[in-house]
Design a protein around this motif. Structure first.
Motif, short mmCIF file in Angstrom:
data_model
loop_
_atom_site.label_atom_id
_atom_site.label_comp_id
_atom_site.label_asym_id
_atom_site.label_seq_id
_atom_site.Cartn_x
_atom_site.Cartn_y
_atom_site.Cartn_z
N LEU A 13 16.91 54.71 -19.73
CA LEU A 13 16.20 54.24 -21.22
C LEU A 13 14.95 53.59 -21.03
O LEU A 13 14.96 52.48 -20.52
CB LEU A 13 17.34 53.57 -22.08
CG LEU A 13 16.75 53.59 -23.74
CD1 LEU A 13 16.88 54.74 -24.31
CD2 LEU A 13 17.95 52.91 -24.34
N GLY A 14 13.96 53.86 -21.62
CA GLY A 14 12.62 53.23 -21.36
C GLY A 14 12.56 52.30 -22.39
O GLY A 14 13.44 52.09 -23.41
N ALA A 15 11.34 51.68 -22.82
CA ALA A 15 10.91 50.92 -24.00
C ALA A 15 11.03 51.70 -25.17
O ALA A 15 10.74 53.07 -25.27
CB ALA A 15 9.54 50.30 -23.45
N PRO A 16 11.01 50.95 -26.19
CA PRO A 16 10.77 51.85 -27.67
C PRO A 16 9.49 52.45 -27.64
O PRO A 16 8.45 51.94 -27.24
CB PRO A 16 11.13 50.70 -28.51
CG PRO A 16 11.88 49.41 -27.83
CD PRO A 16 11.37 49.86 -26.44
N VAL A 17 9.48 53.40 -28.35
CA VAL A 17 8.15 54.25 -28.43
C VAL A 17 7.65 53.73 -29.73
O VAL A 17 6.45 54.10 -30.26
CB VAL A 17 8.50 55.73 -28.43
CG1 VAL A 17 8.96 56.22 -27.22
CG2 VAL A 17 9.40 56.20 -29.93
N VAL A 18 8.41 53.13 -30.76
CA VAL A 18 7.90 52.67 -32.03
C VAL A 18 8.68 51.46 -32.29
O VAL A 18 10.02 51.46 -31.97
CB VAL A 18 8.29 53.76 -33.20
CG1 VAL A 18 7.87 53.10 -34.43
CG2 VAL A 18 7.39 55.00 -33.12
N ARG A 19 8.17 50.41 -32.92
CA ARG A 19 8.77 49.34 -33.53
C ARG A 19 8.41 48.99 -34.89
O ARG A 19 7.25 49.25 -35.20
CB ARG A 19 8.50 48.06 -32.42
CG ARG A 19 9.15 48.08 -31.24
CD ARG A 19 9.09 46.58 -30.60
NE ARG A 19 9.64 46.57 -29.43
CZ ARG A 19 10.83 46.34 -29.24
NH1 ARG A 19 11.67 45.93 -30.27
NH2 ARG A 19 11.28 46.22 -27.92
#
Length: 614
Positions: free
Chosen positions: A407-413
């Protein structure tokens, strides 16, 4: 003078005839007009069996003005193909000017007839009425349905022929008007099909194209098959036109002299075309036939082969339904492998679609491991990738459904201060792009991520009145359903058209245009899902009512057939486009499903946010 002219109106008896095993009802007067001119309703004809054909009666000799108007309105609800009987109630000049195909106005009840006393009625050979009612909808010249709400007021003027002494209508509104029950008896909604033009698929492409449903209303028992072929050849409706294309060359029509189309005893329909299509290649011809097959099977499922002919009778091409399904994809042809939802550990889990088992398995990959707790999720159409919104609704993650992936970093915050001011559940389109809305009051926005990654593209939504509460993209990838919360806290279901501008390799400009209501009677929509090529299932509440669940069409009309069984406390819904798999909902009873012909059944108590791919 009004009393003198109205005294002869009487109720006439109903008669019926049968033709070749199909009932034929002759319409007669449904109500009478009192001499005083009080407002009275011309009641809609009671709903008849689908096989009963209704024909009107011509005007009788010496009929008074009110009876002429009544007879004309009743003739509009008949199955007369060219409204020949209705025209008998008009003067010759009015019959030539009148264009019934221009529109059909639908009223909540039959049109009311009111004597128009503003004209003074000084002329002994003239009489005036006003047709009134409450407008529900209108079907335009493209056969496209639009919900409306307002008062209907249209004048009708009559004149008496000095030679014959007979009253006839000489001025009247264009189009047709009728009550809602008559409209439901006379018209049927049918999807005609075109191909998505904003997905990079062109006529000469190797892979299958994406079929897009364009619902129209046609007269049910007036050669609906030929009506649909003509409508398809005429092109898409104005609303859908910017995002679809037709494989038929411009100007293609039925061959001169062809008035009716009928399948043969082998379920093959032969369609003779004019010269505009004579030079098309085989691939284009097969795509033309695919459009016809998808359209006609929506009307008559037994048609399984289409043959297109040139003006000289030679064959352009022949296509069967099995070949059509390899040339074009559509939502109703896709059957998911799994139903997905969140378990009590807020992991993404799945069950084989349509099974009765209640022991779901975590999906392969990081979203099924439970390290990142989720509040909602979406799975791509190919079921290879999933997106999930974190439990606090502040972050959107994307990960492959494959063991060993990370699981990578969020694509939207989102920077919203509360959960309700953050991210909505996501949705995948047919291109593999991911959609989500941010409800942050400081920066509300709709976003799309190409292939579920990269920098989000903010989507233009001109005319949006409120914040987006839910997003679902159609299987065709060119229409989007939005639940929008307005300033008065009501929530409505809107359908928009997705348009993309930009050359290859350039960051696109994406817009959702011409929003229109799909559930105008509901003021508090709580959940929705696509449930067909042009149909959605929606849970919501009418003004002053309790929560209900129903099917709606993208044009705002109500499809035929029963509504889903009642279910209380619905928070989310999952449906498939083909209807072969059960409807699934998350309610106060946990996750439940509704198989065809059955009642709601519990799947799991401790689960939430069910979704099928999309």
């Amino acid at each position: 003078m009004g009393a003198d002219r109205e005294g002869g109106a009487r109720r006439r008896p109903m008669r019926a005839l049968a033709y070749a095993g199909v009932g034929a009802v002759l319409l007669t007067g449904c109500a009478s007009m009192p001499d005083s001119g009080d407002l009275r309703n011309v009641e809609s004809t009671p709903r008849q069996d689908a096989e009963v054909r209704v024909f009107a009666t011509p005007p009788r000799d010496d009929a008074p003005p009110s009876e002429i108007v009544q007879g004309f309105l009743e003739a509009l609800t008949s199955d007369d193909p060219q409204y020949a009987t209705a025209r008998q109630y008009l003067t010759g000049a009015a019959a030539r000017r009148w264009a019934p195909e221009r529109s059909t106005t639908v009223l909540s009840g039959g049109p009311d007839i009111r004597v128009d006393r503003t004209t003074g009625q000084e002329d002994a050979d003239a009489y005036a009425f006003t047709l009134t009612g409450t407008t529900v909808a209108q079907v335009d010249h493209e056969q496209s349905y639009t919900p409306l709400h307002g008062r209907y007021n249209q004048p009708v003027h009559l004149t008496r022929n000095r030679k014959t002494g007979q009253w006839r209508i000489d001025r009247l509104p264009q189009g047709v008007v009728m009550g809602q029950s008559d409209f439901q008896r006379n018209y049927v909604s049918v999807d005609k099909y075109y191909f998505a033009s904003n997905t990079g698929e062109e006529t000469g492409s190797v892979g299958p194209v994406t079929a897009v449903a364009d619902p129209v209303y046609v007269r049910r028992r007036v050669d609906a098959m030929t009506q649909m072929v003509r409508s398809l050849l005429a092109g898409p409706t104005h609303w859908l036109g910017p995002v679809v294309r037709s494989s038929f060359p411009t100007g293609t029509a039925l061959r001169k002299g062809v008035t009716a189309l009928t399948p043969d005893d082998q379920n093959r329909l032969t369609v003779p075309l004019n010269g505009n299509a004579s030079r098309v290649g085989q691939r284009q011809c097969r795509q033309m036939a695919t459009q016809l097959l998808f359209t006609l099977q929506n009307l008559t499922p037994t048609v399984d082969t289409v043959t297109l002919e040139r003006p000289d009778g030679s064959t352009l091409c022949t296509l069967g339904e099995d070949r059509a399904e390899t040339l074009a994809t559509r939502g109703s042809l896709k059957q998911p492998e799994y139903l997905y939802f969140l378990d009590d550990k807020q992991r993404l889990v799945r069950l084989a679609a349509g099974t009765t088992g209640t022991y779901p398995d975590p999906v392969p990959g990081p979203l099924g491991e439970g390290l990142q707790r989720l509040t909602s999720a979406a799975v791509s159409w190919d079921e290879r990738t999933a997106a999930g919104v974190s439990a606090d609704k502040a972050a959107l993650f994307v990960a492959p459904l494959a063991s060993g992936s990370t699981l990578g970093a969020p694509v939207v915050r989102s920077r919203g201060k509360t959960k309700n001011d953050r991210l909505t559940p996501p949705s995948w389109d047919a291109r593999g792009d991911l959609w989500v809305a941010d409800r942050d009051p400081a920066r509300p926005r709709l976003m799309v991520l190409e292939h579920g990654s990269g920098e989000p593209v903010e989507v233009r939504v001109p005319g949006l009145d409120g914040r987006i509460d839910a997003v679902r993209v159609a299987a065709d990838g060119v229409r989007i359903a939005l639940v929008v919360e307005h300033k008065d806290a009501t929530k409505s279901l809107l359908i928009g058209r997705i348009e993309r501008d930009g050359e290859s390799g350039v960051r696109p400009v994406v817009s959702v245009l011409e929003l229109r209501s799909a559930a105008p009677e509901l003021e508090d929509v709580t959940a929705m899902s696509w449930a067909g090529d042009s149909r959605l299932v929606v849970a919501g509440r009418e003004q002053g009512g309790v929560q209900t669940m129903r099917y709606v069409q993208v044009d705002g009309s109500t499809p035929e057939g029963p509504a889903p069984a009642a279910l209380t406390g619905v928070k989310s819904i999952a449906a498939t486009a083909d209807g072969r798999l059960p409807l699934v909902a998350y309610s106060e009873d946990g996750i439940v499903r509704l198989p065809a012909g059955a009642q709601w059944q519990k799947v799991v108590k401790d689960g939430s946010a069910p979704v099928y791919p999309g």
